[in-house]
Design a protein around this motif. Structure first.
Motif, PDB file in Angstrom:
ATOM      1  N   LYS A  23       0.230  -4.427  -1.468  1.00 26.86           N
ATOM      2  CA  LYS A  23       0.895  -3.826  -0.387  1.00 26.86           C
ATOM      3  C   LYS A  23       0.485  -2.285  -0.553  1.00 26.86           C
ATOM      4  N   ALA A  24       0.848  -1.954  -1.971  1.00 27.10           N
ATOM      5  CA  ALA A  24       0.871  -0.632  -2.117  1.00 27.10           C
ATOM      6  C   ALA A  24      -0.718  -0.092  -1.814  1.00 27.10           C
ATOM      7  N   PRO A  58       2.856 -13.443  -9.663  1.00 23.86           N
ATOM      8  CA  PRO A  58       2.162 -13.219  -8.141  1.00 23.86           C
ATOM      9  C   PRO A  58       2.970 -12.113  -7.382  1.00 23.86           C
ATOM     10  N   VAL A  59       4.275 -11.859  -7.827  1.00 22.85           N
ATOM     11  CA  VAL A  59       5.066 -10.912  -7.133  1.00 22.85           C
ATOM     12  C   VAL A  59       4.549  -9.410  -7.351  1.00 22.85           C
ATOM     13  N   TYR A  60       4.166  -9.354  -8.744  1.00 25.36           N
ATOM     14  CA  TYR A  60       3.359  -7.989  -9.006  1.00 25.36           C
ATOM     15  C   TYR A  60       2.244  -7.678  -8.193  1.00 25.36           C
ATOM     16  N   MET A  86       7.848  -0.431  -7.838  1.00 29.08           N
ATOM     17  CA  MET A  86       8.091  -1.756  -8.412  1.00 29.08           C
ATOM     18  C   MET A  86       9.170  -2.539  -8.282  1.00 29.08           C
ATOM     19  N   PHE A  87      10.064  -2.133  -7.118  1.00 30.19           N
ATOM     20  CA  PHE A  87      11.423  -2.647  -6.918  1.00 30.19           C
ATOM     21  C   PHE A  87      11.659  -2.341  -5.329  1.00 30.19           C
ATOM     22  N   PHE A  88      12.773  -2.812  -4.932  1.00 30.85           N
ATOM     23  CA  PHE A  88      13.131  -2.181  -3.632  1.00 30.85           C
ATOM     24  C   PHE A  88      13.241  -0.837  -3.513  1.00 30.85           C
TER      25      PHE A  88
END
Length: 471
Positions: free
Chosen positions: A466-467, A458-460, A345-347
């Motif tokens: 992508k996942a 939207p980021v979530y 959920m992060f870089f």
């Protein structure tokens, strides 16, 4: 993770993260909203009840989920990944980093008291209203230095935290003692003589500056709106105690020591806060509290207590306080972003520990974004807007205690919330009242922060898309 933090270290982290610059400033705004010594203290008492009730409730969750990531982990485990991400998104974009920026700039401003050239110097860069000043540069240097120290290992951050938190607690106790025994003229009875009557004096002159035009008696819904507006400052001065949950993975016996540190730390800080406000009321009359220059009530009180040396004393105290506060925020916040990275959920690079066994990449990401917020000059507005959202996330987390008791009563609970269900219900009632009143009377504190958090949706979905594609 290695368990290098003992109970004492955890208590120091709670107290150090809570005590920043707010207690030295926000009482002026509270007084302008309510105009009575009694109501000033009531606002801090209500805030104290909220804070301690939340800490007691969080204790049950910290014992159930004694992992790094704290509140992010609780929300994810109880309500799912989306809720956990929205909290983490808000934490990185403004809650943690915005607080780091604001506290660092407060350090810079009080440094300028001791080095006036910092105030007098021309901006390094200016384009329209945007400018970069030496105070902002000092703030960024503080963030970078503390970030570097914390990349050297948790022992380095722990030592710094204990020294600076201990120093500011002793300094506050000294200020409290002096405020009762050295003041020549006490204003305490005068400030409490208004009793339950409340007054408002928030009017501005033609230039938009707050000006003392006299006090207007208020009551009914106007009073409730005034209480909610006044509590924005006191609530924000009392947050960040949950930072200790972020480092649960590095605390000895986290199932017991995290909850103890939250309860001991929040209780001690709220007692200190109330005592400091009584000192303000003892040393200063109502108008001086409400209209202290730049809202620096502590400076005005200290000048009254110590004479001309008062400004220097308070400047040093605030510098110690903000430096220690930022160390705690920097130390703890990066652990959440590391946990989020491990969850995808992060870089991704934020998930790694460096050779000193701390999340070095996450620390630098946090530090760089906080520094950019310093340069933006918008951290103050962001924090005003996010106060509503912070309380909202607290409420969701506290509700999680009740939700889990109903949904999963069989879970082994090493610690159970004191006076359940009264304690979480008390918090939820006060928090709901606070949020509703802000929605009605002070909308500038509500919807902008809410929208900021919703931008994480939207980021979530992008991250999860992508996942899914990668599988």
């Amino acid at each position: 993770m290695h368990k290098k933090l003992k109970l004492w270290d955890a208590v120091m982290l709670v107290m150090g993260s809570m005590i920043g610059s707010g207690i030295f400033i926000v009482s002026a705004d509270i007084m302008r909203n309510l105009g009575s010594g009694l109501w000033l203290i009531i606002v801090w008492v209500i805030t104290g009840i909220m804070t301690i009730a939340a800490a007691i409730s969080y204790g049950e969750l910290s014992a159930l989920f004694p992992k790094a990531g704290g509140q992010y982990t609780y929300l994810k485990e109880i309500f799912g990944k989306k809720m956990g991400f929205l909290y983490g998104w808000g934490l990185f974009t403004v809650i943690q980093t915005g607080t780091i920026a604001a506290v660092a700039v407060a350090f810079g401003k009080y440094t300028a008291y001791l080095i006036p050239a910092l105030n007098d110097a021309a901006p390094l860069f200016q384009s329209g209203e945007f400018k970069i000043t030496w105070i902002q540069i000092v703030a960024i240097l503080v963030i970078m230095v503390l970030t570097y120290i914390n990349t050297r290992g948790v022992e380095s951050g722990k030592l710094l935290q204990n020294v600076f938190t201990g120093s500011k607690i002793l300094a506050l106790l000294g200020l409290i003692a002096a405020g009762f025994f050295i003041v020549n003229v006490s204003h305490l009875s005068e400030n409490f003589s208004f009793g339950w009557d409340a007054f408002n004096n928030m009017r501005k002159d033609a230039l938009g500056n707050l000006t003392n035009y006299g006090w207007e008696r208020i009551g009914g819904m106007t009073l409730l709106g005034g209480i909610a507006a006044a509590m924005v400052g006191s609530v924000f001065s009392s947050v960040a105690w949950e930072s200790v949950t972020f480092v649960s993975g590095e605390i000895e016996n986290p199932k017991k020591n995290v909850v103890k540190s939250m309860i001991y730390g929040t209780s001690a800080v709220m007692v200190l806060y109330i005592a400091v406000n009584v000192v303000y009321l003892n040393a200063l009359d109502r108008d001086t509290v409400a209209f202290a220059a730049n809202d620096r009530v502590a400076v005005a009180a200290s000048q009254n207590i110590f004479g001309s040396a008062g400004t220097i004393i308070i400047a040093l105290l605030v510098m110690i306080s903000t430096f220690g506060c930022n160390n705690g925020l920097i130390l703890a916040g990066a652990r959440v972003f590391q946990t989020m990275a491990k969850d995808g959920m992060f870089f991704r690079s934020a998930a790694k520990n460096n050779t000193n066994e701390v999340p070095g990449n996450a620390l630098w990401m946090q530090g760089i974004w906080a520094s950019l917020l310093c340069l933006s000059g918008q951290y103050g507005n962001l924090l005003d807007m996010i106060s509503f959202v912070i309380v909202l996330f607290y409420m969701i987390t506290v509700f999680g205690v009740i939700y889990l008791r109903i949904k999963q009563p069989e879970l082994p609970r090493p610690y159970r919330t004191w006076l359940y269900p009264l304690t979480p219900v008390v918090y939820l009632i006060i928090g709901t009242g606070f949020c509703i009143l802000l929605l009605i009377y002070k909308q500038q504190y509500t919807w902008p922060g809410f929208i900021m958090v919703l931008l994480g949706l939207p980021v979530y979905y992008l991250i999860n898309r992508k996942a899914s594609s990668a599988k």
